[in-house]
Design a protein around this motif. Sequence first.
Motif, short mmCIF file in Angstrom:
data_model
loop_
_atom_site.label_atom_id
_atom_site.label_comp_id
_atom_site.label_asym_id
_atom_site.label_seq_id
_atom_site.Cartn_x
_atom_site.Cartn_y
_atom_site.Cartn_z
N THR A 111 0.76 -1.36 -0.03
CA THR A 111 0.06 -0.01 0.04
C THR A 111 0.94 1.12 0.03
N GLY A 112 0.31 2.38 -0.49
CA GLY A 112 0.95 3.71 -0.27
C GLY A 112 1.88 4.03 -1.18
N SER A 113 2.73 4.76 -1.29
CA SER A 113 3.83 5.32 -2.31
C SER A 113 5.18 5.48 -1.49
N VAL A 114 6.11 4.53 -1.92
CA VAL A 114 7.74 4.67 -1.38
C VAL A 114 8.68 5.00 -2.67
N GLU A 115 9.50 5.92 -2.66
CA GLU A 115 10.56 5.88 -3.70
C GLU A 115 11.71 5.58 -3.26
N VAL A 116 12.15 4.74 -4.03
CA VAL A 116 13.43 3.68 -3.71
C VAL A 116 14.65 4.12 -4.68
N ARG A 117 15.82 4.30 -4.50
CA ARG A 117 16.92 4.63 -5.53
C ARG A 117 17.70 3.20 -5.39
N ALA B 13 18.07 -5.60 -2.48
CA ALA B 13 17.18 -5.87 -1.47
C ALA B 13 17.49 -5.64 -0.19
N ARG B 14 18.48 -5.11 0.27
CA ARG B 14 18.80 -4.72 1.33
C ARG B 14 18.15 -2.93 1.48
N THR B 15 18.17 -2.42 0.23
CA THR B 15 17.65 -0.88 0.27
C THR B 15 16.14 -1.32 0.30
N LEU B 16 15.38 -2.29 -0.11
CA LEU B 16 14.06 -2.30 0.02
C LEU B 16 13.59 -2.78 1.36
N GLY C 244 18.31 4.42 -10.88
CA GLY C 244 17.24 5.15 -10.89
C GLY C 244 16.63 5.24 -9.68
N VAL C 245 15.35 6.17 -9.69
CA VAL C 245 14.61 5.97 -8.54
C VAL C 245 13.38 5.47 -9.06
N TYR C 246 12.73 4.57 -8.16
CA TYR C 246 11.49 3.80 -8.52
C TYR C 246 10.43 4.27 -7.48
N GLU C 247 9.42 4.11 -7.89
CA GLU C 247 8.01 4.22 -6.98
C GLU C 247 7.35 2.80 -6.79
N LEU C 248 7.73 2.71 -5.47
CA LEU C 248 6.95 1.26 -5.04
C LEU C 248 6.05 1.45 -4.12
#
Length: 575
Positions: free
Chosen positions: A271-277, A288-291, A319-323
């Motif tokens: 749920t929601g929105s999280v930006e991950v680089r 995986a560790r970043t996530l 890059g930047v991903y919206e997860l």
Amino acid sequence: MTGPVPPYGRGLPGMPDVPAPPAGAWPAGPQTTRLPLGPGPARPGTPSRAGLLDRDVRPVTAGRHAAPDDADAGAGGGAPEDDRTGPLPGDSQPVPPLPGVPPRPSGPWSKLARRNETTDPDDAPTVAAAAVGPHDEPADDEDPTGGLEVLGAGSADRPRRRGRRARDEAEEHGHAAVFGDDPDETGSADLHDGDLHDGDLHDGDLHDGDLYDDHEAAPAPRRRSGRRRSPLANVLALLVLAGLVAGIVFGGRALIGLVNPEAEDYAGAGTGSVEVRVGEGDTLSDIARTLVDADVIASSEPFVDAAEANAAATGIQPGVYELRSQMSGQAALDLLLDPAARQVSRVTVPEGSTLAGTLQRISEATGTPIEELQAAAADPAALGLPAYANGQLEGFLFPATYDVEPDDTAVDVLRAMVSRFTDTAADVQLEQRAAAAGRSVYDVVVVASMIERETKVDDERVDVAQVVYNRLSQGIPLGIDATLAYGLGKNGNDLTVTDLQTDSPYNTRTRAGLPPTPIAAPGEASLEAALAPTTGDLLYYVLESPDGRHFFTASYDEFLAARQRCADAGLGCGG
């Protein structure tokens, strides 16, 4: 056991005398040889010995060494006595041993002849009964004890028993003997050959009760081989051991859990929105560790397992991903592989683009204000521009496709484009090859920019480069309308007759030589053509087909005819 054997008369004491044979039974013969006694010849290097044999010895007149005709040697001149098997005459019998006490063994002193007390000591010189040298030793086969059993003899040859077995044997005997075979085992005092003598013990000194006790000695208590533990101690030891094993097992599992936690996984798409680089060069484990840190997934293992099973996972771009938050490992992987999830602005700068056009494209694609881009372009030193660019940014922003992330600044974008140019220049060895051709790098880039704007057909690039170099070498104006259009800020097809007469440094119709700056961003193919043009005396080219192909010639007349054909075809060829 027998008593001591007297010298020169070995036989059993107490035996009856052998009857003398009749007279004349023995043949006449010489008397017993009388050897002088005294110090023998000294051996070299040894001191002489005196005292033991330096005494008067009477001649032997009886015994096994006496001849039978020595009648006058007997007492009173009677018939000779043959006592070869009996005791020596005049010699007293040895003292019998005391009861229970072994006799003293004979030693080297027994080899000396005894003094004959019945004979006048002055009637004959001292003689020796046997030639015994001062250094002679008993023969190996001769019993130095005279056949007697010596106390403690043989104990050295028999292995000594120790420990429990020796104690058991001592208990079986019931008491410790005074004269045992092994003094060490019985605990008796050490006895030696010279400890007991005839004069030391007498008949009345020892009795049966003195040597042995009336009662058997109490057996010595046995030593226990090991201390027995009580059942309670054994139980406690087992409990301690079980506790140690349990501690190792559970502690090891806890340690493994800290190092490699169990593979927990969220369920669903999150749920929601999280930006991950995703960084440059990140591995699947790094991603995986970043996530996990962003709480997108619960643990690394489900994501890594899903990624290793999907070959496309190796193509995840930085890059930047919206997860979303709290996704399953498989759902997070699927979203990373979706191009729409990547929060990046992709900008494609085509070959032949000008600086102004490039800045506009970037602004439109990324939403970066054009003013920020123009301000960044006005400070070329901050962009890493090479020295051979002469501070000129035009022509040195390499045309390519770029991904601009949300937090990238205008300087970041332009710096990346300049870096890409220098990388390409290194690949084609721009500096080295320009110097080999006798040209400056800057001039090569200017020529390459004109080639980029004049043709889109790759195999014509080298011919355009040759025309430019031939005209430069002959001082002929280049006559390239693209330079004038760049100076006027127009498209080449929008030029008018008036524009062609414009006095501008970029008007190569009226001015010889190269324009002051590159007029566009050349690609790698145009740079390569500028470094290696074709050969020949080509001076002219004219558009001859709608697909962009040109007609090349060295003749001016052919050029005029081709230009007429271009005008007639409506391809844009004007006066």
